[in-house]
Scaffold this motif. Structure first.
Motif, short mmCIF file in Angstrom:
data_model
loop_
_atom_site.label_atom_id
_atom_site.label_comp_id
_atom_site.label_asym_id
_atom_site.label_seq_id
_atom_site.Cartn_x
_atom_site.Cartn_y
_atom_site.Cartn_z
N PRO A 88 -58.48 -17.27 -0.30
CA PRO A 88 -57.85 -16.01 -0.69
C PRO A 88 -58.51 -15.45 -1.95
CG PRO A 88 -56.42 -17.84 -1.20
CD PRO A 88 -57.59 -18.41 -0.50
N LEU A 89 -58.53 -14.15 -2.05
CA LEU A 89 -59.14 -13.49 -3.21
C LEU A 89 -58.07 -13.24 -4.26
CD1 LEU A 89 -62.09 -12.72 -3.49
CD2 LEU A 89 -61.49 -10.38 -2.97
N THR A 90 -58.39 -13.54 -5.52
CA THR A 90 -57.39 -13.42 -6.60
C THR A 90 -57.83 -12.45 -7.69
OG1 THR A 90 -58.38 -15.34 -7.68
CG2 THR A 90 -56.52 -15.74 -6.22
N THR A 91 -58.57 -11.43 -7.32
CA THR A 91 -59.00 -10.44 -8.31
C THR A 91 -57.84 -9.52 -8.69
OG1 THR A 91 -59.73 -8.95 -6.57
CG2 THR A 91 -61.39 -10.44 -7.47
N GLU A 92 -58.07 -8.71 -9.70
CA GLU A 92 -57.03 -7.80 -10.18
C GLU A 92 -56.65 -6.78 -9.10
OE1 GLU A 92 -56.75 -4.90 -13.98
OE2 GLU A 92 -57.77 -6.82 -14.31
N SER A 93 -57.66 -6.27 -8.39
CA SER A 93 -57.39 -5.29 -7.33
C SER A 93 -56.66 -5.96 -6.15
CB SER A 93 -58.68 -4.65 -6.85
OG SER A 93 -59.56 -5.62 -6.33
N ALA A 94 -56.96 -7.22 -5.90
CA ALA A 94 -56.26 -7.95 -4.83
C ALA A 94 -54.80 -8.16 -5.20
CB ALA A 94 -56.95 -9.28 -4.57
N MET A 95 -54.53 -8.44 -6.48
CA MET A 95 -53.14 -8.60 -6.93
C MET A 95 -52.37 -7.29 -6.80
SD MET A 95 -52.71 -11.63 -7.61
CE MET A 95 -53.91 -12.89 -7.35
N LYS A 96 -53.05 -6.19 -7.09
CA LYS A 96 -52.41 -4.87 -6.95
C LYS A 96 -52.05 -4.61 -5.49
CE LYS A 96 -53.08 -0.11 -8.52
NZ LYS A 96 -51.69 0.06 -8.89
N LYS A 97 -52.92 -5.01 -4.56
CA LYS A 97 -52.64 -4.87 -3.13
C LYS A 97 -51.43 -5.70 -2.73
CE LYS A 97 -56.16 -2.54 -1.18
NZ LYS A 97 -55.94 -1.30 -0.48
N ILE A 98 -51.32 -6.91 -3.29
CA ILE A 98 -50.18 -7.79 -2.98
C ILE A 98 -48.88 -7.13 -3.41
CG2 ILE A 98 -49.07 -9.98 -3.58
CD1 ILE A 98 -51.89 -11.21 -3.70
N GLU A 99 -48.87 -6.57 -4.62
CA GLU A 99 -47.65 -5.98 -5.17
C GLU A 99 -47.29 -4.65 -4.50
OE1 GLU A 99 -48.71 -5.78 -9.26
OE2 GLU A 99 -48.68 -7.97 -9.49
N ASP A 100 -48.27 -3.78 -4.34
CA ASP A 100 -47.98 -2.41 -3.89
C ASP A 100 -47.97 -2.25 -2.37
OD1 ASP A 100 -47.94 -1.89 -6.57
OD2 ASP A 100 -49.92 -0.91 -6.63
N ASN A 101 -48.92 -2.88 -1.68
CA ASN A 101 -49.11 -2.59 -0.25
C ASN A 101 -48.68 -3.71 0.69
OD1 ASN A 101 -50.27 -0.30 -1.26
ND2 ASN A 101 -52.38 -0.94 -0.89
N ASN A 102 -48.09 -4.78 0.15
CA ASN A 102 -47.67 -5.92 0.98
C ASN A 102 -48.87 -6.48 1.78
OD1 ASN A 102 -45.56 -7.67 1.66
ND2 ASN A 102 -45.25 -6.65 3.62
N THR A 103 -50.00 -6.61 1.08
CA THR A 103 -51.26 -6.98 1.71
C THR A 103 -51.89 -8.16 0.98
OG1 THR A 103 -51.64 -4.69 2.35
CG2 THR A 103 -53.55 -6.12 2.35
N LEU A 104 -52.35 -9.15 1.76
CA LEU A 104 -53.10 -10.27 1.20
C LEU A 104 -54.58 -10.05 1.45
CD1 LEU A 104 -50.88 -13.21 2.49
CD2 LEU A 104 -51.02 -12.40 0.16
N VAL A 105 -55.42 -10.51 0.52
CA VAL A 105 -56.86 -10.32 0.64
C VAL A 105 -57.53 -11.68 0.75
CG1 VAL A 105 -58.89 -9.23 -0.38
CG2 VAL A 105 -56.63 -8.25 -0.79
N PHE A 106 -58.38 -11.85 1.77
CA PHE A 106 -59.08 -13.11 2.01
C PHE A 106 -60.57 -12.87 2.14
CE2 PHE A 106 -54.85 -13.80 3.85
CZ PHE A 106 -54.48 -14.99 3.26
N ILE A 107 -61.35 -13.88 1.77
CA ILE A 107 -62.76 -13.91 2.14
C ILE A 107 -62.84 -14.75 3.41
CG2 ILE A 107 -65.06 -14.69 1.48
CD1 ILE A 107 -64.10 -12.30 -0.13
N VAL A 108 -63.46 -14.18 4.44
CA VAL A 108 -63.50 -14.82 5.75
C VAL A 108 -64.94 -15.00 6.21
CG1 VAL A 108 -61.23 -13.95 6.44
CG2 VAL A 108 -63.25 -12.61 6.95
N ASP A 109 -65.10 -15.73 7.31
CA ASP A 109 -66.43 -15.94 7.89
C ASP A 109 -66.98 -14.62 8.40
OD1 ASP A 109 -68.40 -16.66 10.12
OD2 ASP A 109 -67.99 -18.62 9.23
N VAL A 110 -68.27 -14.40 8.24
CA VAL A 110 -68.89 -13.13 8.62
C VAL A 110 -68.80 -12.90 10.13
CG1 VAL A 110 -71.04 -11.81 8.56
CG2 VAL A 110 -70.45 -13.26 6.66
N LYS A 111 -68.82 -13.97 10.90
CA LYS A 111 -68.80 -13.84 12.36
C LYS A 111 -67.38 -13.68 12.93
CE LYS A 111 -71.39 -17.58 13.05
NZ LYS A 111 -72.10 -17.96 11.84
#
Length: 143
Positions: free
Chosen positions: A67-90
């Motif tokens: 999971p990504l823990t940057t400042e913009s990712a935290m804002k997405k968690i709080e405001d948009n009910n969205t989690l951000v992940f780094i995933v496999d390219v394929k």
């Protein structure tokens, strides 16, 4: 030696039964010649090359890297009910959705992906109204 009437008729009848010995010329209706198709038998190997079926390469643990823990990712968690992940390219969106469901026991409403300039794939996983992204982030120890 004169040829008799019945002799000629017998000769014609014999030729009719067994053929005259000459083949009629094939009538070609096209300008180009196409090679005739021949029988293609399915392969029946004598030696089996693989002893067992391979496991699927894209399981849930290889789809999601972290999971990504940057400042913009935290804002997405709080405001948009969205989690951000780094995933496999394929990995595709359906695989990401299934992997999040399997690993974290949450259902995703939708998944948006992008490929970062460094070549990694980032996935924005929007959760359904049943789940709160802050609670899930606490549970998987992002926050």
């Amino acid at each position: 030696m004169a040829v008799q009437k019945g002799d000629k008729a017998k000769k014609a009848a014999g030729a009719l039964k067994k053929g005259s010995g000459r083949k009629a010329a094939k009538v070609h209706t096209k300008v180009h010649f196409y090679k005739p198709t021949t029988l293609q038998l399915p392969r029946a190997p004598n030696v089996i090359r693989k002893s067992a079926k391979g496991l699927p390469k894209m399981d849930a643990y290889s789809v999601i890297k972290y999971p990504l823990t940057t400042e913009s990712a935290m804002k997405k968690i709080e405001d948009n009910n969205t989690l951000v992940f780094i995933v496999d390219v394929k990995a595709n969106k359906r695989q990401i959705k299934d992997a999040v469901n399997k690993l974290y026991a949450i259902t995703a409403a939708k998944v948006n992906t992008l490929i970062r300039p460094d070549g990694a794939k980032k996935a924005y996983v929007r959760l359904t109204q049943d789940y709160d992204a802050l609670d899930v982030a606490n549970r998987i120890s992002i926050i």
